[in-house]
Design a protein around this motif. Structure first.
Motif, PDB file in Angstrom:
ATOM      1  N   THR A 171      32.838  37.524   5.432  1.00  9.63           N
ATOM      2  CA  THR A 171      31.930  36.437   5.800  1.00  9.63           C
ATOM      3  C   THR A 171      32.226  35.911   7.205  1.00  9.63           C
ATOM      4  OG1 THR A 171      33.397  34.807   4.753  1.00  9.63           O
ATOM      5  CG2 THR A 171      31.610  35.713   3.410  1.00  9.63           C
ATOM      6  N   THR A 218      27.823  43.119   6.567  1.00  2.00           N
ATOM      7  CA  THR A 218      27.185  44.339   6.068  1.00  2.00           C
ATOM      8  C   THR A 218      27.980  45.570   6.455  1.00  2.00           C
ATOM      9  OG1 THR A 218      25.008  43.286   6.220  1.00  2.00           O
ATOM     10  CG2 THR A 218      25.060  45.691   6.065  1.00  2.00           C
ATOM     11  N   ILE A 233      20.398  43.628  -9.938  1.00  3.79           N
ATOM     12  CA  ILE A 233      21.529  42.907  -9.332  1.00  3.79           C
ATOM     13  C   ILE A 233      22.280  43.753  -8.306  1.00  3.79           C
ATOM     14  CG2 ILE A 233      21.857  41.325 -11.272  1.00  3.79           C
ATOM     15  CD1 ILE A 233      24.071  43.125 -12.277  1.00  3.79           C
ATOM     16  N   GLU A 265      21.066  45.283  -5.892  1.00  5.70           N
ATOM     17  CA  GLU A 265      20.476  45.126  -4.561  1.00  5.70           C
ATOM     18  C   GLU A 265      21.329  44.202  -3.700  1.00  5.70           C
ATOM     19  OE1 GLU A 265      18.040  46.789  -3.322  1.00  5.70           O
ATOM     20  OE2 GLU A 265      17.464  47.826  -5.169  1.00  5.70           O
ATOM     21  N   ASN A 266      22.120  43.374  -4.366  1.00 12.04           N
ATOM     22  CA  ASN A 266      23.063  42.512  -3.652  1.00 12.04           C
ATOM     23  C   ASN A 266      24.303  43.324  -3.294  1.00 12.04           C
ATOM     24  OD1 ASN A 266      25.378  40.638  -3.297  1.00 12.04           O
ATOM     25  ND2 ASN A 266      23.870  39.064  -3.775  1.00 12.04           N
ATOM     26  N   ASP A 267      24.631  43.394  -2.003  1.00 10.76           N
ATOM     27  CA  ASP A 267      25.745  44.230  -1.546  1.00 10.76           C
ATOM     28  C   ASP A 267      27.088  43.811  -2.148  1.00 10.76           C
ATOM     29  OD1 ASP A 267      24.103  45.816  -0.028  1.00 10.76           O
ATOM     30  OD2 ASP A 267      24.445  44.718   1.836  1.00 10.76           O
ATOM     31  N   ARG A 268      27.266  42.521  -2.360  1.00 12.97           N
ATOM     32  CA  ARG A 268      28.536  42.052  -2.933  1.00 12.97           C
ATOM     33  C   ARG A 268      28.679  42.483  -4.390  1.00 12.97           C
ATOM     34  NH1 ARG A 268      31.324  37.350  -0.605  1.00 12.97           N
ATOM     35  NH2 ARG A 268      30.655  37.130   1.540  1.00 12.97           N
ATOM     36  N   VAL A 269      27.585  42.443  -5.127  1.00 11.12           N
ATOM     37  CA  VAL A 269      27.629  42.890  -6.523  1.00 11.12           C
ATOM     38  C   VAL A 269      27.948  44.379  -6.571  1.00 11.12           C
ATOM     39  CG1 VAL A 269      26.302  43.190  -8.649  1.00 11.12           C
ATOM     40  CG2 VAL A 269      26.049  41.090  -7.304  1.00 11.12           C
TER      41      VAL A 269
END
Length: 332
Positions: free
Chosen positions: A40, A45, A170, A172-176
């Motif tokens: 962060t 990305t 879910i 689609e979220n890079d962190r997930v």
């Protein structure tokens, strides 16, 4: 008193590799767990993408190390299982089936079935013959994928949406996705450790050291090797499933002989027969590749000699260096 000191020093030296082996996994998985938090503060990305790629190939390298490091089965077609797992996702997605609860079992079943069929044939050979026949099977799958014009052929195919989980998008979220890959790597690592420490693992190591003696005392060497081959193939199929979702793309290049060679270099670089070494080797290999590619377009001319030097002058891989340095520090 001198004898006591000498005995203590020997004991510390003997315990050192075990100490390092116990600390390294905690440190490595701890660092991986906090990367999304640290990202962060930077190029989120980019950092997540690099870390996800490292962990996916670490899963594939772990599966190959199970064969090479513990079963003396040096495969030069192991990337075929990655490609099969990835194409399972791509083909199902092209036909409107995008749920991981379907795609993942299909990927594992397809890679496991191919491992069973190819292993049944390959494991009847030894040494260089085994190496070459695994290469032949790998190239067979590569050219088959290249000929599938309906699924992109040589150009590969784009996956427009990542797999859903019970209908939820879910991933689609890079962190997930990151933590899914992280948990997969942790699970595969613990599974490999359990396998190596089990009776099956001890028998597999016995087939590596002296297959004739193992057969003489009643062990079915072929069955143990084939079982390990299928397990490793399914692990690599999992890596393919994750890679397809991470890149939204599948290509015959995933299963080329060059990719299989890179997996071999990863485990040699980290330390063959040391599971955590496969993870370290994957990270060092991919980070070096990324760094050198950013310096010059001719980065392979630098990367190649570096790998050759590492293989020639780093016995036991990076884990071997760590053990020696850690042991020297303890003794000092």
């Amino acid at each position: 008193m001198a004898n006591i000191d000498q005995t203590t020093a020997v004991g510390i030296a003997a315990a050192t590799p075990r100490s390092l082996a116990a600390v390294l996994p905690v440190v490595i998985f701890g660092c991986l767990a906090v990367i999304p938090i640290l990202s962060t503060f930077g190029a989120e990305t980019y950092l997540l993408g690099i870390a996800i790629r490292i962990m996916i190939f670490a899963i594939a390298a772990l599966s190959l190390d199970l064969l090479v490091g513990y079963g003396a089965m040096t495969s030069f077609g192991h990337a075929a299982f990655i490609g099969i797992g990835a194409y399972a996702v791509g083909i199902l997605s092209a036909h409107g089936v995008g749920d991981a609860l379907i795609a993942l079992p299909v990927a594992l079943a397809a890679s496991g079935l191919f491992a069973l069929i190819s292993g049944f044939i390959c494991l009847r050979t030894k040494g260089a013959y085994f190496l070459m026949i695994t290469l032949a099977f790998g190239q067979m799958v590569f050219f088959t994928a290249s000929s599938l014009s309906i699924y992109g052929g040589d150009d590969g195919m784009t996956i427009y949406d990542r797999s859903t989980i019970a209908g939820w998008d879910i991933l689609e979220n890079d962190r997930v996705l990151y933590y899914l890959v992280f948990l997969s790597l942790l699970g595969i690592y613990l599974l490999c450790r359990s396998i190596v420490a089990s009776r099956f693992g001890r028998a597999l190591r016995g087939t590596k050291e002296n297959p004739t003696r193992m057969a003489t005392i009643g062990f079915k060497v072929f069955r143990f090797q084939l079982t390990a081959y299928v397990i490793a193939g399914m692990m690599a199929g999992l890596a393919g499933f994750l890679l397809a979702n991470a890149t939204n793309f599948v290509s015959p290049a995933y299963m080329s002989w060059q990719r299989s060679g890179e997996l071999l270099i990863m485990i040699i670089l980290g330390g063959t027969g040391r599971l955590i070494g496969a993870i370290i080797g994957s990270a060092v290999f991919l980070i070096l590749e990324e760094w050198l590619a950013g310096i010059t377009e001719h980065w392979k001319m630098i990367f190649g000699p570096l790998l050759v030097l590492a293989v020639l002058f780093v016995p036991g891989g990076l884990i071997g260096i760590g053990n020696r340095l850690f042991g020297r520090a303890e003794r000092d």
